[in-house]
Write a protein that holds these residues in place. Sequence first.
Motif, PDB file in Angstrom:
ATOM      1  N   ASP A  44       0.833  -1.207   0.000  1.00 51.50           N
ATOM      2  CA  ASP A  44       0.000   0.000   0.000  1.00 51.50           C
ATOM      3  C   ASP A  44       0.866   1.254   0.000  1.00 51.50           C
ATOM      4  N   LEU A  51      -4.166   1.469  -2.366  1.00 47.14           N
ATOM      5  CA  LEU A  51      -4.976   0.344  -1.926  1.00 47.14           C
ATOM      6  C   LEU A  51      -6.034   0.785  -0.919  1.00 47.14           C
ATOM      7  N   ASP A  52      -5.638   1.673  -0.001  1.00 49.74           N
ATOM      8  CA  ASP A  52      -6.595   2.181   0.975  1.00 49.74           C
ATOM      9  C   ASP A  52      -7.724   2.943   0.289  1.00 49.74           C
ATOM     10  N   GLU A  54      -8.829   2.771  -2.798  1.00 47.23           N
ATOM     11  CA  GLU A  54      -9.683   1.990  -3.691  1.00 47.23           C
ATOM     12  C   GLU A  54     -10.334   0.788  -2.995  1.00 47.23           C
ATOM     13  N   GLY A  55      -9.713   0.329  -1.903  1.00 43.55           N
ATOM     14  CA  GLY A  55     -10.246  -0.854  -1.234  1.00 43.55           C
ATOM     15  C   GLY A  55     -10.926  -0.591   0.080  1.00 43.55           C
ATOM     16  N   ASP A  66     -17.442  -2.343  -2.112  1.00 39.04           N
ATOM     17  CA  ASP A  66     -16.478  -3.451  -2.158  1.00 39.04           C
ATOM     18  C   ASP A  66     -15.497  -3.382  -0.996  1.00 39.04           C
ATOM     19  N   GLY A  67     -15.422  -2.235  -0.340  1.00 43.33           N
ATOM     20  CA  GLY A  67     -14.567  -2.107   0.828  1.00 43.33           C
ATOM     21  C   GLY A  67     -14.995  -2.995   1.977  1.00 43.33           C
ATOM     22  N   PHE A  70     -12.666  -5.817   1.445  1.00 42.80           N
ATOM     23  CA  PHE A  70     -11.224  -5.554   1.470  1.00 42.80           C
ATOM     24  C   PHE A  70     -10.738  -4.754   2.683  1.00 42.80           C
ATOM     25  N   ALA A  71     -11.588  -3.914   3.251  1.00 35.94           N
ATOM     26  CA  ALA A  71     -11.156  -3.007   4.321  1.00 35.94           C
ATOM     27  C   ALA A  71     -10.500  -3.696   5.520  1.00 35.94           C
ATOM     28  N   LEU A  74      -6.766  -3.927   5.141  1.00 35.13           N
ATOM     29  CA  LEU A  74      -6.034  -2.687   4.865  1.00 35.13           C
ATOM     30  C   LEU A  74      -5.915  -1.843   6.126  1.00 35.13           C
ATOM     31  N   VAL A 129     -10.722   1.897   6.871  1.00 27.97           N
ATOM     32  CA  VAL A 129      -9.944   0.668   6.713  1.00 27.97           C
ATOM     33  C   VAL A 129      -9.540   0.163   8.099  1.00 27.97           C
TER      34      VAL A 129
END
Length: 219
Positions: A44, A51-52, A54-55, A66-67, A70-71, A74, A129
């Motif tokens: 990241d 990454l943070d 977008e995720g 979508d986080g 993924f969050a 991250l 995140v």
Amino acid sequence: MASDIERQSDPTRFGTEAFYASIGRAFVAMCAFVPVLFLIEFFDKLSGNRLDQEGGIRPHHIDGLDGIVFAPFLHASFDHVLANSIPLILLGTFVLADGGARFWITTAFIAIVAGVGVWFLGDANTVVVGASAVIFGYLGVILMRGVVGRRLWYIAVGLLVALLYGWQLFGVLPGDPDVSWQGHLCGFLAGLVAAVLFRRRRPRPVEHVDPLSLGSDLS
């Protein structure tokens, strides 16, 4: 009545060899997982925190849904990962020790509920995140398992970790704008529910019936 051999082979019974073996395997697994979080944070940083952005979870934004997936992997910084590492290892160990399949479905349930809660209740101008919502969920799981399963050692573990990291418990209330209290609160509540939904069902004891006594009743 369970025999001594059955008791010793029960990984959920405190003090048995199977229990300590289960705890040991879970501890090793959680310790092996934490470096993955540091590795993700390393990439990241190389990406300029892309990454943070977008995720992570972006509350009230469709493209931020979508986080929810993924969050939890991250973090905002290496210090953020470090702060989450020890409670994640400690609490995750006891949740994982109760069974791998139960651990994964419990973790997924907590992450989804907490993520949805953050998406609905969070500030639209933030990106959320971190694994702390899952950590609070694990705390809820452990405390509720102790109550539902009448396992005092579960409650003791939960209270001990809560005392060690008591300053973090205030994260379930509004306060620090840099802390997602919504994720913490929703994660904790999700953990309480998960402990009930995915609890270990123990088979009911089979009563022994003496055929001679049955015969006497029929005579």
